[in-house]
Design a protein around this motif. Structure first.
Motif, PDB file in Angstrom:
ATOM      1  N   LYS A   1       1.493   0.681   8.529  1.00  0.00           N
ATOM      2  CA  LYS A   1       1.670   0.624   7.075  1.00  0.00           C
ATOM      3  C   LYS A   1       0.384   0.144   6.404  1.00  0.00           C
ATOM      4  CE  LYS A   1       6.633  -0.267   7.006  1.00  0.00           C
ATOM      5  NZ  LYS A   1       7.656  -1.282   6.719  1.00  0.00           N
TER       6      LYS A   1
ATOM      7  N   TRP B   1      -1.563   1.812   3.365  1.00  0.00           N
ATOM      8  CA  TRP B   1      -1.864   1.103   2.118  1.00  0.00           C
ATOM      9  C   TRP B   1      -3.361   1.115   1.836  1.00  0.00           C
ATOM     10  CZ3 TRP B   1       1.466  -3.640   3.849  1.00  0.00           C
ATOM     11  CH2 TRP B   1       2.822  -3.288   3.781  1.00  0.00           C
TER      12      TRP B   1
ATOM     13  N   ASP C   1      -3.670   0.623  -2.069  1.00  0.00           N
ATOM     14  CA  ASP C   1      -2.550  -0.157  -2.606  1.00  0.00           C
ATOM     15  C   ASP C   1      -2.854  -1.647  -2.436  1.00  0.00           C
ATOM     16  OD1 ASP C   1      -0.137  -1.336  -3.320  1.00  0.00           O
ATOM     17  OD2 ASP C   1       1.055   0.262  -2.411  1.00  0.00           O
TER      18      ASP C   1
ATOM     19  N   LYS D   1       0.123  -4.376  -2.208  1.00  0.00           N
ATOM     20  CA  LYS D   1       0.751  -4.577  -0.898  1.00  0.00           C
ATOM     21  C   LYS D   1      -0.212  -5.247   0.070  1.00  0.00           C
ATOM     22  CE  LYS D   1       4.225  -0.995  -1.291  1.00  0.00           C
ATOM     23  NZ  LYS D   1       4.666   0.331  -0.898  1.00  0.00           N
TER      24      LYS D   1
ATOM     25  N   ASP E   1      -0.481  -8.944  -0.598  1.00  0.00           N
ATOM     26  CA  ASP E   1       0.689  -9.650  -0.083  1.00  0.00           C
ATOM     27  C   ASP E   1       0.601  -9.814   1.430  1.00  0.00           C
ATOM     28  OD1 ASP E   1       3.306 -10.860  -0.447  1.00  0.00           O
ATOM     29  OD2 ASP E   1       4.100  -9.081   0.553  1.00  0.00           O
TER      30      ASP E   1
END
Length: 146
Positions: free
Chosen positions: A35, A39, A44, A47, A50
């Motif tokens: 993932k 991202w 992204d 994300k 985070d």
């Protein structure tokens, strides 16, 4: 046609056996890493911010820096991780720390120039309050793709 179906079935079975060999926590780290590459390709940064621990470190061919600079570089297009072809991956979990090693071929745009490089990538994740956070991402350029 029967041969194609048989080959496809064997391929799926082999993949399931490989996945079954990884613990569920190891598989969770592999999926999180995958993932992360998605991202990064999509830039992204919400994300990624985070995922990255506030004290995380990033080691590249051009230097090392922390979370804020990494996120800013991705957001600004200084490095655009377009596609990571993952050839091998392994995970070792030591208490609340996971170390993922992957051999990849990375297609990226760096400073406006498209480049492809073979890397061994080291990702370190720390489990905090039930969530995995990235503590480190390091790229080691390999002399050859194999």
């Amino acid at each position: 046609m029967k041969k194609i179906i048989l080959c496809l079935s064997l391929f799926i079975l082999a993949n399931q056996l490989v996945l079954a060999q990884n613990s569920s926590e190891e598989q969770q780290i592999i999926e999180l890493s995958n993932k992360k590459w998605e991202w990064m390709a999509a830039k992204d940064t919400a994300k990624l911010s985070d995922l990255f621990h506030d004290k995380s470190v990033f080691v590249h061919m051009g230097g090392a820096w922390g979370k804020e600079r990494e996120v800013n570089i991705i957001a600004g297009g200084g490095i655009w991780y377009k596609k990571a072809d993952i050839h091998e991956v392994s995970v070792e979990i030591i208490e609340n720390t996971a170390i993922l090693l992957s051999r990849i071929t990375l297609l990226a745009e760096v400073g406006g120039n498209e480049v492809t490089n073979p890397f061994m990538v080291t990702e370190v994740y720390i489990k905090m309050d039930g969530d995995w956070k990235m503590g480190s991402l390091s790229f080691t350029k390999l002399n050859s793709p194999g």
